[in-house]
Design an enzyme around this catalytic site. Structure first.
Site, mmCIF file in Angstrom:
data_model
loop_
_atom_site.group_PDB
_atom_site.id
_atom_site.type_symbol
_atom_site.label_atom_id
_atom_site.label_comp_id
_atom_site.label_asym_id
_atom_site.label_seq_id
_atom_site.Cartn_x
_atom_site.Cartn_y
_atom_site.Cartn_z
ATOM 1 C CG ASP A 13 -1.790 1.214 1.371
ATOM 2 O OD1 ASP A 13 -2.377 1.617 0.359
ATOM 3 O OD2 ASP A 13 -1.907 1.784 2.472
ATOM 4 C CB SER A 14 0.185 4.787 -0.532
ATOM 5 O OG SER A 14 -0.959 4.851 0.300
ATOM 6 C CB CYS A 61 -9.590 4.775 0.186
ATOM 7 S SG CYS A 61 -8.020 5.238 0.961
ATOM 8 C CB THR A 62 -6.775 -0.043 1.816
ATOM 9 O OG1 THR A 62 -5.661 0.790 1.454
ATOM 10 C CG2 THR A 62 -7.128 -0.952 0.661
ATOM 11 C CG HIS A 63 -5.650 5.062 4.434
ATOM 12 N ND1 HIS A 63 -5.029 4.567 3.320
ATOM 13 C CD2 HIS A 63 -4.676 5.564 5.232
ATOM 14 C CE1 HIS A 63 -3.728 4.773 3.421
ATOM 15 N NE2 HIS A 63 -3.481 5.373 4.578
ATOM 16 C CB CYS A 83 -2.965 0.712 -2.512
ATOM 17 S SG CYS A 83 -3.015 2.464 -2.907
ATOM 18 C CG ASN A 84 -9.438 0.978 -3.454
ATOM 19 O OD1 ASN A 84 -10.336 0.461 -4.094
ATOM 20 N ND2 ASN A 84 -9.260 0.729 -2.171
ATOM 21 C CE1 TYR A 124 2.836 5.237 -3.377
ATOM 22 C CE2 TYR A 124 1.579 3.371 -4.183
ATOM 23 C CZ TYR A 124 2.770 3.901 -3.753
ATOM 24 O OH TYR A 124 3.886 3.119 -3.697
ATOM 25 C CD GLU A 171 -0.600 6.352 6.381
ATOM 26 O OE1 GLU A 171 -1.497 5.828 5.702
ATOM 27 O OE2 GLU A 171 0.506 5.816 6.562
HETATM 28 N N1 DGL Z 1 -4.867 3.389 0.711
HETATM 29 C C1 DGL Z 1 -4.853 4.077 -0.548
HETATM 30 C C2 DGL Z 1 -5.995 3.595 -1.426
HETATM 31 O O1 DGL Z 1 -6.608 2.569 -1.154
HETATM 32 C C3 DGL Z 1 -5.004 5.575 -0.482
HETATM 33 C C4 DGL Z 1 -4.100 6.368 0.319
HETATM 34 C C5 DGL Z 1 -3.246 7.274 -0.522
HETATM 35 O O2 DGL Z 1 -3.748 8.204 -1.158
HETATM 36 O O3 DGL Z 1 -2.063 6.984 -0.538
HETATM 37 O O4 DGL Z 1 -6.288 4.231 -2.416
#
Ligand code: DGL
Length: 267
Positions: A10-11, A186-188, A73-74, A42, A154
């Site tokens: 992931d990012s 988004c995985t967050h 990460c999406n 990301y 985050e």
């Molecule tokens: N976790 C990332 C996703 O699923 C997004 C976080 C980021 O922007 O880095 O898109």
């Protein structure tokens, strides 16, 4: 080969929500997690930049003999999945976080209104839209970029009023309000799932992808006869940039204490 690790990236530390679902479902699996904290977020990077990061991380995971690479990460899945499939060229299985959710919609949301919130990269790539249209099951789909959510989460603000204010700005939207389901793209975002559901008085189903993605990984490994049946479960958690705040926040995402190590991928 089955005892080789699953590589997951992931990012940052948001992908730990997916790692957690994976560990709960497949406790024997050995795991290498890589969070590219040096390049977070990301979601606001160009497609070309995300592709470059994804290729370098994938190579590191292949060098570590991963049997499966999970793009947790999406934004990376939207920008780089096809490229990574080509790059890996069959040396490992590759799973993203978008296709399992689209398959879930196919099985459960014919003729429904489905909304999505995610990063700018995920939304402007139109990858979800294209895959949902291709299902041809009459889903009315609408996606909205919510770029400030991932950095705030985050940074440890998931439970705070900062998120409440951001949700007011982003979610008070007539089309989202009319949705039958809202994808957390988004995985967050699993960390704010309850707040999102409460914002809509629990009238909209909020879809968090971590469990469907973990189940997809299980199926891919089972089909390839790659499930680790022996006791294993060694886990390594790596980040490209280490700070105390990342280390402290990992527990919120993974729900248990983990040891985070810096890996000098970009040095
Ligand atoms: N976790 C990332 C996703 O699923 C997004 C976080 C980021 O922007 O880095 O898109």
């Amino acid at each position: 080969m089955s005892s080789q690790p699953i590589g997951i990236f992931d990012s940052g530390i948001g992908g730990l929500t997916v790692a957690k679902a994976l560990v709960d479902l497949l406790p024997n699996e050995n795991l290498i997690y890589f969070g590219d904290t040096a390049h977070l977020p990301y979601g606001d990077k160009s497609t070309a930049a995300i592709q470059e990061y994804a290729v370098k991380i994938t190579q590191m995971l292949l060098d570590s003999e991963c049997k499966l690479i999970l793009m947790a990460c999406n934004s990376a899945s939207a920008a780089a999945f096809n490229l990574i499939i080509e790059y890996v060229a069959g040396k490992a299985q590759v799973v993203n976080v978008i296709d399992p959710v689209v398959a879930f919609l196919r099985d459960n949301y014919t003729e429904k209104r489905v909304g999505l919130i995610g990063t700018r990269q995920t939304v402007s790539s139109h990858v979800y839209d294209e895959k949902i249209v291709a299902l041809q099951i009459g889903i009315d789909f609408y996606a909205k970029a919510t770029p400030l959510l991932a950095p705030a989460i985050e940074d440890g603000f998931a439970e705070s009023k900062v998120i409440d204010e951001l949700l007011k700005v982003y979610l008070d939207d007539a089309i989202l309000r009319a949705s039958d389901a809202l994808i957390l793209g988004c995985t967050h975002y699993p960390l704010i799932k309850t707040k999102v559901a409460q914002f809509y008085d629990n009238k909209i189903t909020v879809l968090d992808s971590s469990k469907v993605v973990a189940e997809n990984v299980r199926q891919v490994l089972a089909n390839q006869k790659l499930l680790n049946t022996e006791a294993g479960g060694k886990k390594h958690f790596l980040v490209s940039d280490y700070t105390d705040s990342f280390a402290a926040n990992t527990q919120i995402f993974f729900q248990e204490k983990i040891s985070l190590e810096r890996y000098p991928l970009w040095d």
